[in-house]
Design a protein around this motif. Structure first.
Motif, mmCIF file in Angstrom:
data_model
loop_
_atom_site.group_PDB
_atom_site.id
_atom_site.type_symbol
_atom_site.label_atom_id
_atom_site.label_comp_id
_atom_site.label_asym_id
_atom_site.label_seq_id
_atom_site.Cartn_x
_atom_site.Cartn_y
_atom_site.Cartn_z
ATOM 1 N N LEU A 590 21.669 31.196 22.828
ATOM 2 C CA LEU A 590 22.028 32.597 22.614
ATOM 3 C C LEU A 590 22.498 32.879 21.197
ATOM 4 N N GLN A 591 22.505 31.865 20.354
ATOM 5 C CA GLN A 591 22.964 32.060 18.986
ATOM 6 C C GLN A 591 22.111 33.126 18.300
ATOM 7 N N GLY A 592 22.766 34.095 17.706
ATOM 8 C CA GLY A 592 22.071 35.178 17.021
ATOM 9 C C GLY A 592 21.961 36.442 17.839
ATOM 10 N N LEU A 593 22.148 36.339 19.159
ATOM 11 C CA LEU A 593 22.020 37.515 20.006
ATOM 12 C C LEU A 593 23.056 38.574 19.641
ATOM 13 N N ALA A 594 24.267 38.143 19.331
ATOM 14 C CA ALA A 594 25.325 39.097 18.982
ATOM 15 C C ALA A 594 24.991 39.861 17.706
ATOM 16 N N GLU A 595 24.108 39.285 16.860
ATOM 17 C CA GLU A 595 23.698 39.967 15.634
ATOM 18 C C GLU A 595 22.397 40.724 15.814
ATOM 19 N N GLY A 596 21.890 40.761 17.044
ATOM 20 C CA GLY A 596 20.691 41.544 17.327
ATOM 21 C C GLY A 596 19.398 40.769 17.327
ATOM 22 N N THR A 612 26.532 29.900 37.039
ATOM 23 C CA THR A 612 27.528 28.828 36.988
ATOM 24 C C THR A 612 28.938 29.347 37.249
ATOM 25 N N GLY A 613 29.099 30.660 37.376
ATOM 26 C CA GLY A 613 30.408 31.231 37.682
ATOM 27 C C GLY A 613 31.362 31.151 36.512
ATOM 28 N N HIS A 614 32.589 30.763 36.787
ATOM 29 C CA HIS A 614 33.623 30.758 35.750
ATOM 30 C C HIS A 614 33.267 29.823 34.594
ATOM 31 N N ALA A 615 32.488 28.795 34.871
ATOM 32 C CA ALA A 615 32.135 27.842 33.809
ATOM 33 C C ALA A 615 31.386 28.520 32.669
ATOM 34 N N GLY A 616 30.737 29.638 32.970
ATOM 35 C CA GLY A 616 29.981 30.332 31.938
ATOM 36 C C GLY A 616 30.821 31.184 31.015
ATOM 37 N N HIS A 617 32.159 31.169 31.201
ATOM 38 C CA HIS A 617 33.013 32.052 30.410
ATOM 39 C C HIS A 617 32.969 31.721 28.925
ATOM 40 N N ARG A 618 32.613 30.455 28.613
ATOM 41 C CA ARG A 618 32.566 30.060 27.204
ATOM 42 C C ARG A 618 31.502 30.830 26.419
ATOM 43 N N ALA A 619 30.497 31.327 27.127
ATOM 44 C CA ALA A 619 29.438 32.066 26.442
ATOM 45 C C ALA A 619 29.780 33.533 26.258
ATOM 46 N N VAL A 620 30.820 34.012 26.926
ATOM 47 C CA VAL A 620 31.085 35.450 26.979
ATOM 48 C C VAL A 620 31.602 36.042 25.673
ATOM 49 N N PRO A 621 32.632 35.478 25.012
ATOM 50 C CA PRO A 621 33.221 36.159 23.848
ATOM 51 C C PRO A 621 32.221 36.614 22.788
ATOM 52 N N PRO A 622 31.265 35.774 22.379
ATOM 53 C CA PRO A 622 30.326 36.254 21.346
ATOM 54 C C PRO A 622 29.418 37.383 21.830
ATOM 55 N N LEU A 623 29.304 37.525 23.165
ATOM 56 C CA LEU A 623 28.357 38.507 23.702
ATOM 57 C C LEU A 623 28.992 39.851 24.029
ATOM 58 N N LEU A 624 30.318 39.939 23.971
ATOM 59 C CA LEU A 624 30.972 41.178 24.378
ATOM 60 C C LEU A 624 30.535 42.365 23.527
ATOM 61 N N ASN A 625 30.321 42.121 22.234
ATOM 62 C CA ASN A 625 29.914 43.221 21.357
ATOM 63 C C ASN A 625 28.462 43.631 21.560
ATOM 64 N N VAL A 626 27.690 42.778 22.218
ATOM 65 C CA VAL A 626 26.275 43.094 22.417
ATOM 66 C C VAL A 626 26.119 44.349 23.264
ATOM 67 N N LEU A 627 26.974 44.494 24.269
ATOM 68 C CA LEU A 627 26.833 45.621 25.189
ATOM 69 C C LEU A 627 27.031 46.961 24.499
ATOM 70 N N SER A 628 27.800 46.982 23.425
ATOM 71 C CA SER A 628 28.019 48.238 22.709
ATOM 72 C C SER A 628 27.118 48.367 21.482
ATOM 73 N N ARG A 629 26.258 47.409 21.267
ATOM 74 C CA ARG A 629 25.380 47.426 20.092
ATOM 75 C C ARG A 629 24.320 48.505 20.254
ATOM 76 N N ASP A 630 24.131 49.317 19.229
ATOM 77 C CA ASP A 630 23.172 50.428 19.309
ATOM 78 C C ASP A 630 21.730 49.943 19.210
ATOM 79 N N GLN A 631 21.488 48.945 18.399
ATOM 80 C CA GLN A 631 20.122 48.470 18.197
ATOM 81 C C GLN A 631 19.598 47.786 19.447
ATOM 82 N N ARG A 632 18.362 48.101 19.807
ATOM 83 C CA ARG A 632 17.778 47.494 21.005
ATOM 84 C C ARG A 632 17.514 46.007 20.776
#
Length: 660
Positions: A590-596, A612-632
């Motif tokens: 997922l590297q780079g996804l947060a930058e579009g 994987t449930g809670h174990a996947g939480h490590r991937a979440v912080p970099p992706l939080l801004n993706v949901l508000s990103r304007d660029q498709r």
């Protein structure tokens, strides 16, 4: 004209197709009286010397003086003279862009020798040659101080309106090439004055010439841009050398002046206009903007809907197709789309798609049940519509591809409305003799899963046919234990061996059989150096039963192919529950996804992480801004890009919820 031609050792030089020994003959043919032969030779020279660019070959500097002489000769056919200057322009532009190691050492000196002759062509009696020469000067790398004096003189003396446009653009380009010399101040004053010229296209040319040094100019003078691109005189650009395009191309070219999305420019283009090409171009521009920026939909939707009752079928089609692309975001306008279900007028394209097809697709994307009766007719063959397959276009900034999906892709979006469609698909499985149609309809049933149970009898019939049984087996496997009547047929398929034995054994397990045959059938493949992705997905389906392949799966999590790494990590997690190895592997993709930066492999990675449930939480912080990103977030153009963006955002939201 040919002085020095035979003194060149052409055989020692090379072009894009090898030895340049054929260049002298091609040059001489360009001067011939027969238009067809001369033009053919000119095109061959362009292809040999430039082809797709990337370097300046050794034959290019040797041929350059002869290309310019041909272009300057009034005895040479005009079409051939222009092709000579097109070749010179491409080479000159490429020479300023390629790395030094790809530039032949003789190019710059050759260019310096012909530059005075190219400048002389700015006063050629033929306006087309003057335009082409201005374009060459605009794209070459000669500093401004060498070319601005001639450009200014010619601009002030020029009376041909099209040539004036090429000269203004060339002035803007040359004024940015250092050293610019003392005349640069005069040039900038001239260009700024052109912003208020009486001719609308001169204003537009000046805006293009000045914007690279003044990026905010398009925002300040948006009214100027809109007035020019919507004026009938915009057709002048079709005859220029630098732009050479009509209404839609000028819209696209001018929209690129804005730094980021310009919804206001697109809204201005979408205002009513008597010229159908203007209305079509406006929708093309809106599509490019919507495909790249999510925020544009709020401002553009009302203008899109206003075009749904346009007198031109092409305009209605494009407006409805864009509503389909927006899908859920346009659901409030479903009534307007439904009003077009009876609009069976075809586009003037090779496919001949109808406005009604676009409306059906729009309603399907909105999950609106009013699309179902029409789609039932299409599936049953009582109504034409939708191709059996569609094209996947690349994501291109500012460009929208208005192609419709294949029928199976439309149906794939309608899981919530599968009940009335399944019997019709089942009947079609019995009626059609087209294997490709059968395969695609089976794919739809596989996507729908257990709700496709009413089609089991027809799928069982396909199991008897060697050409179609594999597609039927996938659908039966997806339906699951409700399709357990297929067990004997599937057992017969895997017990006889063959390339697809593992598929049959896996499907046998999915419909309620034992996992042993599948594990045995996968054994040889799963322990090989390369394991196909479909096999890895099936091993993941087998869950803990596949733990015997743990060692191989761990090895594959370090494979160089990201798809293999992700699918192997998911299968390893499903088989062993190991998150320590698998979560980092899937997160790394997922590297780079947060930058579009979106790649298709990211969607399954996010979905698997959510499992994987809670174990996947490590991937979440970099992706939080993706949901508000304007660029498709997309890698495809057209409708697929919109669906990719929706899908990855939905998956990320699911991951956030699952890991919380």
């Amino acid at each position: 004209m040919w002085e020095g031609l035979d003194a060149v050792d052409w055989a020692a030089l090379e072009h894009n197709y090898g030895s340049a020994e054929d260049v002298p003959a091609l040059l001489r043919r360009c001067a011939g009286p027969a238009q067809g032969d001369a033009d053919h030779a000119a095109f061959e020279l362009l292809n040999h010397l430039f082809h797709q660019g990337g370097w300046i070959c050794s034959a290019a500097p040797a041929a350059l003086p002869f290309l310019v002489r041909l272009a300057a000769s009034p005895d040479v056919l005009l079409s051939c003279r222009r092709l000579m200057l097109e070749t010179v322009a491409r080479l000159a532009a490429e020479a300023g862009q390629v790395a030094e190691r790809f530039l032949h050492p003789g190019w710059r000196s050759a260019w310096e020798q012909v530059l005075p002759d190219v400048l002389d062509l700015l006063t050629d009696p033929a306006p087309q040659i003057r335009r082409d020469a201005a374009h060459v000067i605009g794209v070459c790398e000669s500093p401004g101080e060498r070319v601005l004096p001639a450009l200014v003189r010619c601009r002030l003396a020029e009376t041909d309106p099209v040539t004036c446009l090429d000269l203004v653009l060339a002035l803007g380009q040359a004024a940015r090439r250092e050293p610019v010399g003392p005349q640069a101040v005069e040039v900038l004053r001239l260009l700024r004055g052109h912003l208020d010229a009486p001719q609308k296209q001169i204003r537009l040319a000046a805006a293009h010439a000045l914007t690279p040094a003044d990026p905010n100019l398009p925002v300040r003078r948006i009214d100027l841009l809109l007035e020019a691109v919507r004026d009938p005189s915009v057709e002048l650009w079709r005859h220029t050398s630098a732009v050479e395009t009509g209404v839609e191309g000028v819209h696209h070219w001018t929209a690129a002046l804005f730094d980021g999305p310009s919804t206001a420019f697109a809204v201005g283009l979408l205002q009513d206009h008597p010229d159908v090409d203007q209305r079509i171009g406006a929708l093309a521009q809106a599509g490019g903007l919507l495909g790249q920026w999510r925020s544009a939909s709020a401002a553009l939707l009302p203008a899109l809907c206003a075009r749904l009752d346009d007198p031109a079928p092409e305009v209605r089609f494009r407006a409805a197709e864009l509503l389909a692309c927006l899908g859920p975001a346009a659901a409030a306008h479903a009534d307007e789309a439904a009003a077009l279900l009876g609009d069976t007028v075809s586009r003037e394209t090779r496919q001949g798609e109808t406005v009604a097809e676009a409306a059906l697709w729009a309603l399907a994307r909105m999950n609106d049940p009013r699309c179902i009766p029409g789609l039932i007719e299409v599936v049953a063959g009582t109504r034409p519509g939708f191709a059996s397959a569609s094209v996947n276009y690349p994501a291109t900034a500012g460009r929208h591809y208005d192609a419709l999906p294949g029928l199976d892709e439309v149906l794939g979006h309608l899981l919530d409305h599968a009940e009335p469609l399944v019997p019709v698909i089942g009947a079609q499985l019995e009626a059609t003799t087209d294997d490709q149609v059968l395969v695609r309809l089976c794919r739809v049933l596989a996507d729908w899963g257990p709700v496709a149970e009413p089609a089991v009898p027809q799928l069982l019939g396909l199991m008897e046919d060697d050409r179609t049984w594999a597609a039927a087996a996938r659908a039966l496997a997806s339906i699951g234990v409700a399709a357990n009547r297929a067990r004997d047929l599937l057992q017969a398929r895997w017990s006889t061996g063959g390339a697809q034995a593992a598929l049959a054994a896996w499907a046998y397990w999915k419909v309620g059989g034992e996992p042993g045959p599948a594990l045995e059938a996968f054994g040889e493949v799963a322990t090989g150096a390369r394991v196909p992705r479909p096999v890895l997905r099936k091993l993941a389906d087998l869950g803990p039963h596949a733990a015997r392949y743990e060692k191989q799966l761990r090895t594959l999590t370090t494979d160089k192919d990201p798809w293999t790494r992700v699918e192997a990590a998911h299968a390893l997690w499903a088989a062993t529950g190991d998150t320590g190895t698998t979560v980092p592997v899937m997160t790394a993709v997922l590297q780079g996804l947060a930058e579009g930066a979106y790649l298709p492999v990211m969607l399954p990675a996010v979905r698997y992480l959510a499992r994987t449930g809670h174990a996947g939480h490590r991937a979440v912080p970099p992706l939080l801004n993706v949901l508000s990103r304007d660029q498709r977030l997309r890698s495809s153009g057209g409708w697929r890009g919109f669906v990719q963006d929706e899908s990855i955002r939905t998956a990320i939201a699911g991951l956030v919820g699952a890991s919380g």
